[in-house]
Structure formats: structure tokens, C-alpha cells
Write an enzyme that holds these catalytic residues in place. Structure first.
Site, mmCIF file in Angstrom:
data_model
loop_
_atom_site.group_PDB
_atom_site.id
_atom_site.type_symbol
_atom_site.label_atom_id
_atom_site.label_comp_id
_atom_site.label_asym_id
_atom_site.label_seq_id
_atom_site.Cartn_x
_atom_site.Cartn_y
_atom_site.Cartn_z
ATOM 1 N N ASN A 124 0.835 -1.189 0.000
ATOM 2 C CA ASN A 124 0.000 0.000 0.000
ATOM 3 C C ASN A 124 0.876 1.247 0.000
ATOM 4 O O ASN A 124 1.794 1.371 0.810
ATOM 5 C CB ASN A 124 -0.918 -0.022 1.229
ATOM 6 C CG ASN A 124 -1.957 1.076 1.204
ATOM 7 O OD1 ASN A 124 -1.674 2.221 1.517
ATOM 8 N ND2 ASN A 124 -3.171 0.709 0.833
ATOM 9 N N ASN A 157 -3.157 4.362 -2.378
ATOM 10 C CA ASN A 157 -4.162 4.957 -1.509
ATOM 11 C C ASN A 157 -4.338 6.438 -1.832
ATOM 12 O O ASN A 157 -3.558 7.273 -1.391
ATOM 13 C CB ASN A 157 -3.749 4.763 -0.048
ATOM 14 C CG ASN A 157 -4.769 5.315 0.930
ATOM 15 O OD1 ASN A 157 -5.791 5.854 0.533
ATOM 16 N ND2 ASN A 157 -4.479 5.187 2.211
ATOM 17 N N CYS A 160 -7.148 8.472 1.805
ATOM 18 C CA CYS A 160 -7.057 8.624 3.259
ATOM 19 C C CYS A 160 -7.713 9.925 3.707
ATOM 20 O O CYS A 160 -7.310 11.006 3.272
ATOM 21 C CB CYS A 160 -5.608 8.599 3.726
ATOM 22 S SG CYS A 160 -5.466 8.785 5.525
#
Length: 305
Positions: free
Chosen positions: A100, A128, A131
Site C-alpha cells: 500500500n 491509496n 485517506c
């Protein structure tokens, strides 16, 4: 005998169960509880270009239907992940992992992805752009189709690994963002990350979390997650990793019927370190109960009866 195996961008998993990033450390921490090689794979804690301490405490709070977190991407930085954490994981887990990647600029994502691309045990990159607990970068890339596409293209330029873009549910139209990532070259989509939420302490009359808001995860978000996986499956032709409130083998089957090729387990790991093991152990019986012989045959099954 039922067949629990699935395939993710040409890599076979013995089952579709993957601990979600941020809820399973770097994996090796859980090896004391059970043989983590029973997992289909695992998604490592998000790595940023530089080390991050994360947000101030308190940054985790229980709430009805789940939990709130505002950890803020605490991690030792991508170089330390590669030199320290992944070698520790390799000693106890012998399957490809999803690495990730988090960032605060397009260049951040590209630089970290390029480094992780060279690590043999990394099977996929999970980028990602979702977030909600940082004040720059993070989710801002995942709320705009053009920005999401820009990050996707930058990462695809520097890696030969399959790239899954992890999307935020905190948007009006998840489909347009997923499509933008696919058009920019993404090999898959991961969804959903946490929903924005907060809690207030009646005694102090202040927000419980030091960051004020945090990401809501757990059973409360499952209906939203299922809906988004279902919608995105109808719009893209690349595989989806579904997540959001997964706590049982039945939840796994629901996500796969909605269109997920694999499923990540998040908050359940925080409540019970054996959560993924229990789901995997119970999966064959759940398949038998519902007349499922091969998991690959039910992917997207809810779309065509």
C-alpha cells in the site's frame, strides 16, 4: 470439495481474504497468533516517501456500528518498509503481498511506487488516494477524476506490477472516479476506504478525536461499500477488491456477488486478531450452505440473477 481460489491480475490466491492496509501492521506482527500463510494475501500498512509519526492522540474511538480512526498514516517511510518490515514479513509469509502506497504529491506516489516495484515479494501495488485523515494530499486525489487519473498514470509509468487504485467513498460519484482510473491504466480498483465521521464527548463537550474527524469503519459502512462495489463493477472491466465492514464468510460472499474478485478485512482485525482466520475457516461451509462450488463463478453474480 469447494474451490476457494481466485485470481487477481494473473496471480492466484488460495482464497479471497486479504487483511486491509492499516489494520494488520506489516503482517509479521500477527504471525504469533496463527499461520498467516492461510491468507489469500495481505495489504501492508501504507508507506509514504518519508517517515510519519501520524496524528496526535487520541486517534481511535469506538462508536455505534464500528470505530473511528485518525491515525494519520503513521509509518517509518518507504525505505524502512523495504529494508526492515518486508524482510521480516518474508520470514513468516511466503506469498505475494499488496504494497500500500500513500502520498502527498504525484511525485511522492511515483517515487515510492518505483522503489516498491523492485521488491520481489510485492505482487501488486495498492495506491491509496483515499485517506481522510491527513490535511494535504491523501483523499484530495481521490475526490476528483482528473487528479485520480494523474496519479494513476504517474504510478503506471514507473512500475511493472499490477496497480490497484484505492478509492474514497466520500464523493458524489464513485463511478466517474473509478472509470478515470481505468482509462488512465489502472489494473484494478480497491474500494472503499473509510467514511468521514466524528464523535463528541458529552463530558468535555469536545470532539473525541484530537483530529476532530476520523474515518468510520466496521459493520456500519458495509451497505455503502456493497453499493459502491456493485456500481463500479457495472462500469469497469478491471478487477475490484471490495472492503468495508467485512466480518464474516457471508460478508465475503456478498461482496463477491456484488462484483469483487477479492475482499479485504479491516476493522474486524482490530476487534479480533483472529478475524481473518475465522472467516477463512468458515468460508467452505458458507459456500456449501448457499450452493457455491467455485468462488470465481459468483463474481458479479448479483448483476445477472
Amino acid at each position: 470439495m469447494v474451490n476457494t481460489s481466485v485470481t487477481l491480475c494473473g496471480i492466484e490466491l488460495t482464497n479471497p481474504v486479504i487483511p486491509a492496509s492499516g489494520t494488520f501492521g506489516y503482517g509479521h506482527e500477527f504471525a504469533d497468533y496463527y499461520d498467516i500463510n492461510i491468507l489469500g494475501s495481505l495489504s501492508t500498512k501504507g508507506a509514504t516517501r518519508e517517515p510519519r509519526f501520524g496524528n496526535p492522540t487520541p486517534r481511535i474511538a469506538e462508536c455505534a456500528g464500528g470505530m473511528l480512526n485518525s491515525v494519520g498514516l503513521q509509518n517509518p517511510g518507504v525505505d524502512a518498509v523495504i529494508s526492515e518490515e518486508l524482510p521480516k514479513l518474508a520470514r513468516v509469509f511466503h506469498k505475494p503481498v499488496l504494497a500500500n502506497v500513500c502520498g502527498f504529491s504525484v511525485d511522492d506516489y511515483a517515487r515510492s511506487a518505483a522503489k516498491l516495484d523492485k521488491v520481489p515479494q510485492v505482487g501488486w501495488l495498492e495506491i491509496n488516494i483515499s485517506c481522510p485523515n491527513v490535511h494535504s494530499g491523501g483523499m484530495s486525489f481521490g475526490t476528483d477524476p482528473s487528479a485520480a487519473a494523474t496519479v494513476t498514470k504517474a504510478v503506471k509509468t514507473v512500475t511493472t506490477k499490477p496497480v490497484f487504485m484505492k478509492l474514497t467513498p466520500n464523493v458524489t460519484d464513485i463511478v466517474s472516479i473509478a472509470k478515470a482510473c481505468e482509462d488512465a491504466g489502472a489494473d484494478g480498483i480497491s474500494l472503499i476506504n473509510t467514511l468521514m465521521g466524528m464523535s463528541i464527548d458529552l463530558r468535555t463537550r469536545r470532539p473525541v478525536l484530537a483530529n476532530t474527524t476520523g474515518g468510520l469503519s466496521g459493520p456500519a459502512v458495509k451497505p455503502v461499500a456493497l453499493r459502491m462495489v456493485y456500481q463500479v463493477y457495472e462500469a469497469v472491466s478491471i478487477p475490484i477488491i471490495g472492503m468495508g465492514g467485512v466480518a464474516t464468510a457471508g460478508d465475503v460472499l456478498e461482496f463477491m456477488l456484488a462484483g469483487a474478485a477479492a475482499v479485504e478485512v479491516g476493522a474486524a482485525n482490530v476487534a479480533d486478531p483472529l478475524a481473518c482466520k475465522k472467516i477463512i475457516d468458515n468460508l467452505p461451509a458458507a459456500m456449501t450452505r448457499y450452493g457455491i462450488n467455485d468462488l470465481k463463478e459468483i463474481i458479479g453474480g448479483a448483476h445477472h440473477g
